[in-house]
Design a protein around this motif. Sequence first.
Motif, PDB file in Angstrom:
ATOM      1  N   ASP A   1    -152.319   5.393 -22.274  1.00 40.73           N
ATOM      2  CA  ASP A   1    -151.314   4.979 -23.261  1.00 40.73           C
ATOM      3  C   ASP A   1    -151.097   3.472 -23.250  1.00 40.73           C
ATOM      4  N   LEU A   2    -151.268   2.826 -22.081  1.00 33.98           N
ATOM      5  CA  LEU A   2    -151.110   1.382 -22.006  1.00 33.98           C
ATOM      6  C   LEU A   2    -152.282   0.662 -22.662  1.00 33.98           C
ATOM      7  N   LEU A   3    -153.496   1.005 -22.257  1.00 33.77           N
ATOM      8  CA  LEU A   3    -154.654   0.289 -22.768  1.00 33.77           C
ATOM      9  C   LEU A   3    -154.924   0.609 -24.237  1.00 33.77           C
ATOM     10  N   ASP A   4    -154.623   1.831 -24.649  1.00 28.48           N
ATOM     11  CA  ASP A   4    -154.829   2.195 -26.051  1.00 28.48           C
ATOM     12  C   ASP A   4    -153.754   1.615 -26.962  1.00 28.48           C
TER      13      ASP A   4
ATOM     14  N   HIS B   1    -154.442  -3.246 -30.021  1.00 23.84           N
ATOM     15  CA  HIS B   1    -155.161  -3.096 -31.288  1.00 23.84           C
ATOM     16  C   HIS B   1    -156.649  -3.419 -31.116  1.00 23.84           C
ATOM     17  N   PRO B   2    -157.516  -2.855 -31.946  1.00 24.36           N
ATOM     18  CA  PRO B   2    -158.952  -3.146 -31.891  1.00 24.36           C
ATOM     19  C   PRO B   2    -159.214  -4.643 -32.020  1.00 24.36           C
ATOM     20  N   GLY B   3    -160.043  -5.172 -31.120  1.00 23.41           N
ATOM     21  CA  GLY B   3    -160.340  -6.597 -31.089  1.00 23.41           C
ATOM     22  C   GLY B   3    -159.443  -7.382 -30.166  1.00 23.41           C
TER      23      GLY B   3
ATOM     24  N   ARG C   1    -147.739  -6.795 -21.245  1.00 21.72           N
ATOM     25  CA  ARG C   1    -146.776  -7.442 -22.138  1.00 21.72           C
ATOM     26  C   ARG C   1    -146.767  -6.787 -23.513  1.00 21.72           C
ATOM     27  N   LEU C   2    -147.942  -6.524 -24.047  1.00 23.41           N
ATOM     28  CA  LEU C   2    -147.985  -5.917 -25.379  1.00 23.41           C
ATOM     29  C   LEU C   2    -147.422  -4.506 -25.357  1.00 23.41           C
ATOM     30  N   ALA C   3    -147.802  -3.723 -24.336  1.00 25.78           N
ATOM     31  CA  ALA C   3    -147.396  -2.316 -24.291  1.00 25.78           C
ATOM     32  C   ALA C   3    -145.894  -2.160 -24.066  1.00 25.78           C
TER      33      ALA C   3
END
Length: 455
Positions: free
Chosen positions: A315-318, A321-323, A146-148
């Motif tokens: 590219d999806l998992l990166d 954002h951190p946390g 969803r975020l990506a």
Amino acid sequence: MTATAHELSYRLDQKRSINGAFPGPKSQALNERRAAVVAAGVSSGVPVYVEDADGGIVRDVDGNSFIDLGSGIAVTSVGASDPAVVAAVQDAAAHFTHTCFMVTPYEGYIAVAEQLNRLTPGDHEKRTVLFNSGAEAVENAVKVARLATGRDAVVAFDHAYHGRTNLTMALTAKAMPYKSGPSGGFGPFAPEVYRMPMSYPFREENPEITGAEAAKRAITMIEKQIGGDQVAAIIIEPIQGEGGFIVPAEGFLPALSAWAKEKGIVFIADEVQSGFCRTGEWFAVNHEGVVPDIITMAKGIAGGLPLSAITGRADLLDAVHPGGLGGTYGGNPVACAAALAAIGTMEQHDLNARARHIEEIALGRLNELAAEVSAIGDVRGRGAMLAIELVQAGSKEPNAELTKAVAAACLQEGVIILTCGTYGNVIRLLPPLVISDELLIDGLDVLAAAIKANA
């Protein structure tokens, strides 16, 4: 080299043995204690309590030895006390049991991620995150998608099972007992989840429908009801587990995957139950050369210790954002040590080949049985993930009563089998991949006799 019964060594005698009526007195006493302190919503299929387990044998507190054809629901693929896993756990626990990878990290987490990036399908750049349970892995895979993509809609399939948490209950197709009960349900559930028809060859209205045609049916519905450009992810079990060990028709998964790629949809393969040599390949999608964008894993990953993971396109998992990903216990160091040892055992004994050998033995026997017993509607599966669908003789009407009776009869003779299916009429076989041929054949003999006696 394929591991044979002679190459594998066992700590417990690999024979079934029932010493008397059961549950025995010690199991009955434990059950009384349990009733006073454990919530009734947690149920157990077998009314005996385990004292020891090894290879293909589970021994209860009263000294009865059962053939294990369930592996704790596909978890103890390398055995319930694999020597390499035991040694790795002991060594890891002697140093530290927890620090939280998000606070003070450690090498084991990285080493597991390296192995998963190596073993999962595709040669693209990958990233991995570790969690605790299959449901947690699924939740996070959807979060990432969803975020990506910046989209909301998620497509799941009929007969699917993805977990008991809020989002995974929404993804799961079967209402009772996972989403509802006699006095109500667990909802409201997470929104923007859409269900599409699965390829279920045994129960298709048109038995001639191909996998590609079944995929087109689902794709047409997605386009009509949602719009492909609104879908963040398609999530599917390559072989459905709780829904009945449903193997989609050949071509179904590749067609869905190709369309998802064309539309910028994240294709998630839920391999929680089918992964880690269970089907004769490291992952069930390998049978048709499908490369998922994200793959979810758990169960067989760590020899019985709680660990799960998602591995996917970098590219999806990166993009997160951190946390945004993680958890206090995710990638516990002892569980990571167990996973590395379990993967080592899988490779050392070539448990993929072992699973295919189990399939050869079991499918031959089950197909012979199906030719004799009209209550067997279908025999299906891959590797050591096999199923029998039981029906009313001469029809496709599900026969849940017979299924329960067969499971009970097997237990009385010292064989643990599991049932599943949307209609409660499927016997699923998930033996440890290290089970000996002799023990497997004995278990199948008991199963065959139970079906013949009750059908």
